[in-house]
Motif scaffolding. Structure first.
Motif, PDB file in Angstrom:
ATOM      1  N   GLN A 135     -53.335 -27.402 -56.385  1.00  0.00           N
ATOM      2  CA  GLN A 135     -52.594 -28.085 -55.329  1.00  0.00           C
ATOM      3  C   GLN A 135     -53.007 -27.544 -53.959  1.00  0.00           C
ATOM      4  O   GLN A 135     -52.917 -26.345 -53.707  1.00  0.00           O
ATOM      5  N   SER A 136     -53.413 -28.425 -53.069  1.00  0.00           N
ATOM      6  CA  SER A 136     -53.872 -27.987 -51.741  1.00  0.00           C
ATOM      7  C   SER A 136     -52.748 -27.381 -50.918  1.00  0.00           C
ATOM      8  O   SER A 136     -52.997 -26.522 -50.062  1.00  0.00           O
ATOM      9  N   ASP A 137     -51.524 -27.815 -51.158  1.00  0.00           N
ATOM     10  CA  ASP A 137     -50.383 -27.310 -50.388  1.00  0.00           C
ATOM     11  C   ASP A 137     -49.945 -25.915 -50.817  1.00  0.00           C
ATOM     12  O   ASP A 137     -49.224 -25.238 -50.088  1.00  0.00           O
ATOM     13  N   VAL A 138     -50.354 -25.484 -52.005  1.00  0.00           N
ATOM     14  CA  VAL A 138     -49.954 -24.175 -52.515  1.00  0.00           C
ATOM     15  C   VAL A 138     -50.833 -23.096 -51.894  1.00  0.00           C
ATOM     16  O   VAL A 138     -52.056 -23.142 -52.005  1.00  0.00           O
ATOM     17  N   LYS A 139     -50.209 -22.123 -51.237  1.00  0.00           N
ATOM     18  CA  LYS A 139     -50.943 -21.060 -50.552  1.00  0.00           C
ATOM     19  C   LYS A 139     -50.827 -19.704 -51.259  1.00  0.00           C
ATOM     20  O   LYS A 139     -51.691 -18.849 -51.135  1.00  0.00           O
ATOM     21  N   ARG A 140     -49.710 -19.496 -51.954  1.00  0.00           N
ATOM     22  CA  ARG A 140     -49.464 -18.194 -52.590  1.00  0.00           C
ATOM     23  C   ARG A 140     -48.914 -18.430 -53.997  1.00  0.00           C
ATOM     24  O   ARG A 140     -47.985 -19.214 -54.176  1.00  0.00           O
ATOM     25  N   VAL A 141     -49.507 -17.742 -54.993  1.00  0.00           N
ATOM     26  CA  VAL A 141     -49.059 -17.891 -56.374  1.00  0.00           C
ATOM     27  C   VAL A 141     -48.790 -16.507 -56.953  1.00  0.00           C
ATOM     28  O   VAL A 141     -49.626 -15.607 -56.842  1.00  0.00           O
ATOM     29  N   MET A 142     -47.616 -16.338 -57.546  1.00  0.00           N
ATOM     30  CA  MET A 142     -47.233 -15.095 -58.198  1.00  0.00           C
ATOM     31  C   MET A 142     -47.046 -15.381 -59.682  1.00  0.00           C
ATOM     32  O   MET A 142     -46.213 -16.204 -60.053  1.00  0.00           O
ATOM     33  N   VAL A 143     -47.859 -14.732 -60.522  1.00  0.00           N
ATOM     34  CA  VAL A 143     -47.915 -15.036 -61.947  1.00  0.00           C
ATOM     35  C   VAL A 143     -47.366 -13.850 -62.736  1.00  0.00           C
ATOM     36  O   VAL A 143     -47.850 -12.722 -62.587  1.00  0.00           O
ATOM     37  N   ARG A 154     -56.671 -14.413 -66.485  1.00  0.00           N
ATOM     38  CA  ARG A 154     -57.771 -13.878 -65.676  1.00  0.00           C
ATOM     39  C   ARG A 154     -58.940 -14.865 -65.624  1.00  0.00           C
ATOM     40  O   ARG A 154     -59.536 -15.085 -64.565  1.00  0.00           O
ATOM     41  N   GLN A 155     -59.263 -15.462 -66.758  1.00  0.00           N
ATOM     42  CA  GLN A 155     -60.347 -16.443 -66.793  1.00  0.00           C
ATOM     43  C   GLN A 155     -59.981 -17.699 -65.991  1.00  0.00           C
ATOM     44  O   GLN A 155     -60.809 -18.265 -65.276  1.00  0.00           O
ATOM     45  N   ASP A 162     -60.549 -18.880 -52.657  1.00  0.00           N
ATOM     46  CA  ASP A 162     -60.290 -17.545 -52.107  1.00  0.00           C
ATOM     47  C   ASP A 162     -59.196 -17.550 -51.044  1.00  0.00           C
ATOM     48  O   ASP A 162     -58.638 -16.499 -50.719  1.00  0.00           O
ATOM     49  N   GLU A 163     -58.886 -18.716 -50.472  1.00  0.00           N
ATOM     50  CA  GLU A 163     -57.852 -18.786 -49.444  1.00  0.00           C
ATOM     51  C   GLU A 163     -56.448 -18.672 -50.034  1.00  0.00           C
ATOM     52  O   GLU A 163     -55.492 -18.410 -49.306  1.00  0.00           O
ATOM     53  N   LYS A 164     -56.332 -18.889 -51.324  1.00  0.00           N
ATOM     54  CA  LYS A 164     -55.015 -18.747 -51.962  1.00  0.00           C
ATOM     55  C   LYS A 164     -54.787 -17.272 -52.296  1.00  0.00           C
ATOM     56  O   LYS A 164     -55.686 -16.588 -52.778  1.00  0.00           O
ATOM     57  N   ARG A 165     -53.579 -16.803 -52.035  1.00  0.00           N
ATOM     58  CA  ARG A 165     -53.233 -15.422 -52.376  1.00  0.00           C
ATOM     59  C   ARG A 165     -52.575 -15.422 -53.747  1.00  0.00           C
ATOM     60  O   ARG A 165     -51.471 -15.946 -53.920  1.00  0.00           O
ATOM     61  N   ILE A 166     -53.254 -14.836 -54.721  1.00  0.00           N
ATOM     62  CA  ILE A 166     -52.770 -14.799 -56.099  1.00  0.00           C
ATOM     63  C   ILE A 166     -52.399 -13.362 -56.450  1.00  0.00           C
ATOM     64  O   ILE A 166     -53.170 -12.434 -56.216  1.00  0.00           O
ATOM     65  N   THR A 167     -51.204 -13.181 -57.009  1.00  0.00           N
ATOM     66  CA  THR A 167     -50.766 -11.871 -57.486  1.00  0.00           C
ATOM     67  C   THR A 167     -50.313 -12.006 -58.928  1.00  0.00           C
ATOM     68  O   THR A 167     -49.512 -12.886 -59.241  1.00  0.00           O
ATOM     69  N   VAL A 168     -50.838 -11.150 -59.794  1.00  0.00           N
ATOM     70  CA  VAL A 168     -50.459 -11.164 -61.210  1.00  0.00           C
ATOM     71  C   VAL A 168     -49.619  -9.922 -61.494  1.00  0.00           C
ATOM     72  O   VAL A 168     -49.996  -8.802 -61.131  1.00  0.00           O
ATOM     73  N   GLY A 170     -47.542  -7.385 -64.180  1.00  0.00           N
ATOM     74  CA  GLY A 170     -47.460  -6.885 -65.548  1.00  0.00           C
ATOM     75  C   GLY A 170     -46.862  -5.495 -65.525  1.00  0.00           C
ATOM     76  O   GLY A 170     -46.579  -4.943 -64.458  1.00  0.00           O
ATOM     77  N   MET A 171     -46.700  -4.910 -66.690  1.00  0.00           N
ATOM     78  CA  MET A 171     -46.075  -3.595 -66.758  1.00  0.00           C
ATOM     79  C   MET A 171     -47.062  -2.444 -66.627  1.00  0.00           C
ATOM     80  O   MET A 171     -46.653  -1.290 -66.555  1.00  0.00           O
ATOM     81  N   GLN A 172     -48.344  -2.751 -66.581  1.00  0.00           N
ATOM     82  CA  GLN A 172     -49.349  -1.713 -66.388  1.00  0.00           C
ATOM     83  C   GLN A 172     -50.588  -2.335 -65.754  1.00  0.00           C
ATOM     84  O   GLN A 172     -50.800  -3.546 -65.873  1.00  0.00           O
ATOM     85  N   PRO A 173     -51.402  -1.524 -65.070  1.00  0.00           N
ATOM     86  CA  PRO A 173     -52.640  -2.058 -64.495  1.00  0.00           C
ATOM     87  C   PRO A 173     -53.542  -2.605 -65.601  1.00  0.00           C
ATOM     88  O   PRO A 173     -53.625  -2.042 -66.690  1.00  0.00           O
ATOM     89  N   ARG A 174     -54.198  -3.724 -65.311  1.00  0.00           N
ATOM     90  CA  ARG A 174     -55.077  -4.353 -66.285  1.00  0.00           C
ATOM     91  C   ARG A 174     -56.453  -4.557 -65.672  1.00  0.00           C
ATOM     92  O   ARG A 174     -56.661  -4.282 -64.490  1.00  0.00           O
ATOM     93  N   GLU A 175     -57.370  -5.047 -66.479  1.00  0.00           N
ATOM     94  CA  GLU A 175     -58.708  -5.332 -65.972  1.00  0.00           C
ATOM     95  C   GLU A 175     -58.607  -6.297 -64.802  1.00  0.00           C
ATOM     96  O   GLU A 175     -57.864  -7.273 -64.844  1.00  0.00           O
ATOM     97  N   GLY A 176     -59.334  -6.018 -63.718  1.00  0.00           N
ATOM     98  CA  GLY A 176     -59.204  -6.788 -62.490  1.00  0.00           C
ATOM     99  C   GLY A 176     -59.811  -8.178 -62.572  1.00  0.00           C
ATOM    100  O   GLY A 176     -60.504  -8.535 -63.511  1.00  0.00           O
ATOM    101  N   GLY A 177     -59.534  -8.953 -61.535  1.00  0.00           N
ATOM    102  CA  GLY A 177     -60.046 -10.318 -61.451  1.00  0.00           C
ATOM    103  C   GLY A 177     -59.926 -10.823 -60.031  1.00  0.00           C
ATOM    104  O   GLY A 177     -59.775 -10.038 -59.082  1.00  0.00           O
ATOM    105  N   ASN A 178     -59.938 -12.130 -59.890  1.00  0.00           N
ATOM    106  CA  ASN A 178     -59.884 -12.773 -58.572  1.00  0.00           C
ATOM    107  C   ASN A 178     -58.431 -12.880 -58.101  1.00  0.00           C
ATOM    108  O   ASN A 178     -57.935 -13.959 -57.797  1.00  0.00           O
ATOM    109  N   PHE A 179     -57.753 -11.718 -58.034  1.00  0.00           N
ATOM    110  CA  PHE A 179     -56.340 -11.697 -57.681  1.00  0.00           C
ATOM    111  C   PHE A 179     -55.902 -10.253 -57.438  1.00  0.00           C
ATOM    112  O   PHE A 179     -56.616  -9.311 -57.785  1.00  0.00           O
ATOM    113  N   ARG A 180     -54.704 -10.107 -56.875  1.00  0.00           N
ATOM    114  CA  ARG A 180     -54.076  -8.796 -56.727  1.00  0.00           C
ATOM    115  C   ARG A 180     -53.213  -8.532 -57.957  1.00  0.00           C
ATOM    116  O   ARG A 180     -52.854  -9.449 -58.679  1.00  0.00           O
TER     117      ARG A 180
END
Length: 203
Positions: A135-143, A154-155, A162-168, A170-180
């Motif tokens: 969605q073009s209107d969505v700027k920030r997603v928290m998963v 992650r896939q 890249d303009e969307k701010r994505i934060t995932v 969880g209860m522990q750090p996991r393998e990184g990806g295109n998100f915080r």
């Protein structure tokens, strides 16, 4: 999904996962602190997730124009379950779906989406996440997602704009990806009324 009105800020959560984590925290901290822990305050939790996801109060342009963040919280849940057991409010159809509240941080709308029989929860969650990110209107997603589904999330986020701010969360750090990444436990502890001073006193 066609009936959902998207907002700039989306919180997408696996309902059974957050309920399980809240239960585990309640059991552990009741034993540690020696007091009853009430169900997690849903509004407080959504506020904390939004803040951890980078959302802040909007400055007012002038005294006559009120600007607020708009947030849509989407809970994906098993169709067999009618409610969360460790949050308040908790009933999907009566207390959460289609409801909204407004506070200092913004205006929050809630959708509770059951997983229908023609699909699996994992597939429905990923499909919803991809739809949200498209969605073009969505700027920030928290998963907020379980370890079992994390690799698929992650896939799915690999080629998100890249303009969307994505934060995932969880209860522990996991393998990184295109998100915080953020730790889910902090927002849940705040919603459960567990204070850091209490923990330090018991340490």
């Amino acid at each position: 999904m066609n009936e959902v009105k998207w907002s700039e800020n989306i919180i997408l959560a696996d309902a059974e996962y957050i309920d399980k984590v809240a239960f585990d925290l309640i059991v552990n901290f009741e034993r540690m602190l020696g007091r009853r822990i009430p169900p997690a305050d849903m509004a407080r939790w959504l506020d904390c997730v939004a803040l951890d996801g980078g959302m802040r109060e909007l400055p007012q342009a002038d005294g006559s124009t009120e600007r607020v963040n708009e947030v849509l919280a989407v809970f994906i849940h098993d169709k067999r379950h009618s409610c969360l057991h460790n949050f308040a409010p908790s009933n999907y159809s009566e207390e959460l779906n289609g409801k909204a509240f407004k506070d200092h941080l913004g205006e929050f709308s809630i959708s509770a989406l059951p997983v229908e029989e023609m699909t699996t929860k994992a597939d429905f969650f990923i499909d919803t996440l991809q739809l949200v990110c498209a969605q073009s209107d969505v700027k920030r997603v928290m998963v907020v997602v379980s370890d079992e589904l994390y690799d698929r999330v992650r896939q799915a986020l690999r080629n998100v704009d890249d303009e969307k701010r994505i934060t995932v969360f969880g209860m522990q750090p996991r393998e990184g990806g295109n998100f915080r990444q953020e730790i889910l436990g902090y927002s849940l502890m705040a919603a459960l009324g567990i204070r850091s001073e209490e923990i330090l006193q018991k340490a």
